[in-house]
Scaffold this motif. Structure first.
Motif, PDB file in Angstrom:
ATOM      1  N   ASP B 288      -8.372   4.252  -3.568  1.00 31.58           N
ATOM      2  CA  ASP B 288      -6.962   4.086  -3.954  1.00 31.58           C
ATOM      3  C   ASP B 288      -6.147   3.425  -2.850  1.00 31.58           C
ATOM      4  OD1 ASP B 288      -7.338   5.169  -6.382  1.00 31.58           O
ATOM      5  OD2 ASP B 288      -6.704   7.193  -5.821  1.00 31.58           O
ATOM      6  N   LEU B 289      -6.665   3.580  -1.631  1.00 34.26           N
ATOM      7  CA  LEU B 289      -5.924   3.046  -0.495  1.00 34.26           C
ATOM      8  C   LEU B 289      -5.970   1.519  -0.465  1.00 34.26           C
ATOM      9  CD1 LEU B 289      -4.502   4.948   1.354  1.00 34.26           C
ATOM     10  CD2 LEU B 289      -6.323   4.692   3.015  1.00 34.26           C
ATOM     11  N   PHE B 292      -2.890  -0.403  -1.874  1.00 35.76           N
ATOM     12  CA  PHE B 292      -1.653  -0.243  -1.138  1.00 35.76           C
ATOM     13  C   PHE B 292      -1.791  -0.724   0.282  1.00 35.76           C
ATOM     14  CE2 PHE B 292      -1.861   2.574  -4.689  1.00 35.76           C
ATOM     15  CZ  PHE B 292      -0.801   2.051  -5.397  1.00 35.76           C
ATOM     16  N   GLY B 293      -2.990  -0.539   0.856  1.00 35.85           N
ATOM     17  CA  GLY B 293      -3.223  -1.071   2.189  1.00 35.85           C
ATOM     18  C   GLY B 293      -3.066  -2.586   2.195  1.00 35.85           C
ATOM     19  N   LEU B 295      -1.619  -4.420  -0.038  1.00 34.55           N
ATOM     20  CA  LEU B 295      -0.235  -4.750  -0.407  1.00 34.55           C
ATOM     21  C   LEU B 295       0.666  -4.756   0.824  1.00 34.55           C
ATOM     22  CD1 LEU B 295       2.150  -5.016  -2.437  1.00 34.55           C
ATOM     23  CD2 LEU B 295       2.219  -2.549  -2.470  1.00 34.55           C
ATOM     24  N   ILE B 296       0.574  -3.690   1.613  1.00 35.98           N
ATOM     25  CA  ILE B 296       1.443  -3.575   2.780  1.00 35.98           C
ATOM     26  C   ILE B 296       1.147  -4.704   3.776  1.00 35.98           C
ATOM     27  CG2 ILE B 296       1.982  -2.130   4.789  1.00 35.98           C
ATOM     28  CD1 ILE B 296       1.559   0.314   2.953  1.00 35.98           C
TER      29      ILE B 296
END
Lengths: 307, 309
Positions: B288-289, B292-293, B295-296
């Protein structure tokens, strides 16, 4: 006249709130506690918003704060009351470190990054089961103050009143000019010699610490944390809704919004156990469509125009 | 095809191809899973990117409309015996009309009200949809069974679903149709003009309100298509679509506003990386990371590049 009246009203209100546990039932007290928790989150979110930065990280800071408090109590035997301060301190450090990176972002990108941070936090917590209990969460044997609801209430009330105080300090001192100028025109603010970044990071740290403490208090009150419930987007979206319903960029907007929406949702829960949130959602839609400045903002406009 | 998509051999596309080849050699099975999943992410991400890029509104109810589409498809299947793949057509029309209704009674009024009010309005809509679904259908998960959707092939101990290949195929198909519409039709050109400069478009006589309405309707229609396609392989419950809102948003942010081809590249890349992480024993929970990882990191690189220039 007005100078005497305002503090007088404030003192009476605080007095009434302080002695609330002595003259109301357990249910009403519980409702007030829930409202105060959301009010704190709502106010801290609005404080960040006053700089023009829309933060979606509220639920994340809230959740990590909750976990820091429970884990430090359950795993390391730290006093629960102290663990709440620890949570605040921890979130301040995290916000300070993250701030150097994320505060360079503006607008929608800041919003998404802070929202993604919430997910990152919850994934880390879910995948370190030895420390945090993993997906099933963590229960502590007894809640803070042995579950004495009056004492828990005073704790929450202190938190809410301190947040109101901090918010008022922000809107009355020199910081207020810096904040407003960042929001309205960052380039002008920069050219007048305001150190934008310094103010942004101060406010980011303070609001994150408040959110961390709120999470810690909330988790101590219930004695339970889990990735699903603690990082629930409710802790982001309901405070946002409250601030918008009440009126943003002010102390009293979020406070009024929290009271109105808080009681409304509680009452709706009573008369309509299933699907009461649908009415809550409709209220939000209607207010956005017909009362975009919120209750406090619209009232202020009315009073000013009638003068 | 490449011509329509305007996928010239630029740097991003080359890196993307190299990435796929490396994964194909290193972990061929996760690559296939990733392609399938990434196709679905792209298909669902496209409509959100379309609305965000042209109207400039982030629709927080995006995933919930997908859920609504799933339930409508479910009714078609159980009440009328309509095959999910055929129900794609009525779903497109229903969602198209629903979008017109929702736009006319709400979205229209917040277009000039600022990001915040728009976000909160769509959040309110999302809440209403979820609760409405809970009242009508309860929270019990539902599934439908179609024989063709469960066929699979087995390559050395791994079984790979065949049906899921439809996701990337549909994503590419929808993308091509969308690009044809935007580039070849008069209305599509007006839409692009509005996306680039709404005020300028208004000056030259384009009815921006009408363009926004059409963008909403088309985007919702695509959500309907996505719902119909994923129906046979998805568990349907009130929060089915919820996870896709943020992921679609992540894709749109990565690709950059208005870059629809980027959604496809980004969606497949992230789908593949997710599948690779999941294939590592003991670390599947961290997948799941990935979204978002990445993305950031992408947002930060963009921001720093922006501040330098």
């Amino acid at each position: 006249m007005k100078k005497i009246l305002t503090p007088l009203i404030a003192i009476i209100a605080i007095g009434l709130l302080m002695f609330l546990p002595f003259y109301t039932g357990a249910y009403f007290l519980h409702v007030v506690m829930t409202i105060l928790i959301y009010m704190t989150l709502s106010l801290s979110w609005d404080m960040m918003l006053r700089t023009g930065q829309l933060s979606f990280g509220v639920a994340g800071f809230f959740g990590v704060g909750a976990y820091v408090s429970i884990v430090s109590f359950a795993n390391f035997g730290i006093n629960p009351l102290f663990s709440i301060f620890l949570a605040g301190g921890f979130m301040a450090v995290i916000a300070w470190a993250l701030g150097f990176v994320v505060l360079k972002l503006r607008g929608i990108y800041f919003a998404i990054t802070t929202l993604a941070l919430t997910t990152v936090f919850s994934v880390i917590i879910r995948n370190t089961p030895r420390l945090t209990g993993g997906a099933s969460g963590k229960v502590i044997p007894n809640v803070i103050f042995q579950g004495d609801s009056s004492k828990i209430y005073w704790l929450i009330l202190t938190l809410a009143l301190s947040t109101i105080l901090i918010s008022e300090i922000f809107s009355r001192t020199r910081i207020h000019f810096a904040i407003n100028s960042i929001r309205t025109d960052e380039i002008v603010a920069k050219s007048t010699g305001i150190n934008i970044f310094k103010y942004l990071i101060i406010i980011f740290i303070i609001t994150a610490a408040i959110q961390g403490v709120t999470g810690a208090v909330y988790s101590q009150q219930y004695g339970f944390v889990s990735p699903e419930t603690t990082f629930s987007l409710d802790f982001l979206l309901l405070p946002m809704a409250m601030a918008l319903v009440g009126g943003i960029y002010s102390t009293w907007g979020p406070v009024i919004g929290a009271i109105v929406l808080g009681f409304a949702s509680e009452y709706l829960k009573l008369i309509m156990p299933y699907g009461h949130l649908i009415i809550y959602g409709i209220i939000i839609i209607l207010i956005i469509l017909f009362l975009p400045k919120g209750i406090f903002g619209s009232l202020k406009n009315k009073i000013q125009s009638s003068k | 095809m490449l011509n329509v998509l305007h996928l010239r051999l630029n740097k991003t596309f080359l890196i993307f191809l190299v990435f796929l080849v490396v994964i194909a050699i290193w972990k061929p099975i996760p690559l296939i899973y990733g392609l399938q999943r990434g196709g679905l992410y792209s298909l669902i991400g496209l409509p959100l990117a379309l609305i965000l890029g042209i109207v400039g509104i982030l629709n927080l109810a995006h995933g919930d409309f997908l859920t609504l589409g799933l339930y409508i498809g479910y009714i078609f299947f159980t009440q009328l015996g309509l095959d999910p793949l055929i129900s794609v057509f009525p779903l497109f029309i229903i969602m198209f009309l629903l979008a017109i209704g929702i736009y006319q009674i709400s979205i229209k009024y917040v277009l000039k009200a600022g990001e915040l009010n728009q976000l909160l309005l769509t959040f309110g809509i999302s809440m209403v949809i979820i609760e409405l679904i809970k009242i009508i259908w309860t929270t019990r998960p539902r599934n439908i069974y179609t024989p063709y959707a469960s066929s699979s092939i087995t390559i050395s101990n791994f079984s790979i679903g065949i049906y899921e290949f439809l996701y990337p195929i549909m994503a590419i198909g929808v993308l091509i149709l969308l690009q044809l519409f935007l580039k070849k039709t008069l209305l599509g050109q007006a839409t692009r003009a509005v996306g680039q400069n709404p005020k300028g478009a208004e000056i030259v006589g384009i009815d921006t309100n009408k363009v926004y309405l059409i963008v909403f309707a088309i985007a919702f229609g695509i959500i309907g298509i996505a719902a119909g396609i994923m129906l046979p392989r998805t568990s349907i419950f009130p929060l089915s679509g919820n996870a896709y809102t943020l992921k679609s948003f992540a894709l749109a942010a990565m690709a950059g506003l208005g870059n629809l081809n980027g959604i496809l590249i980004g969606g497949i890349t992230l789908g593949v990386v997710e599948a690779v992480v999941q294939s590592i024993p003991g670390y599947s929970g961290w997948s799941d990371l990935v979204f978002f990882g990445v993305l950031i990191i992408v947002i930060l690189i963009r921001a720093y590049r922006g501040s330098e220039s």
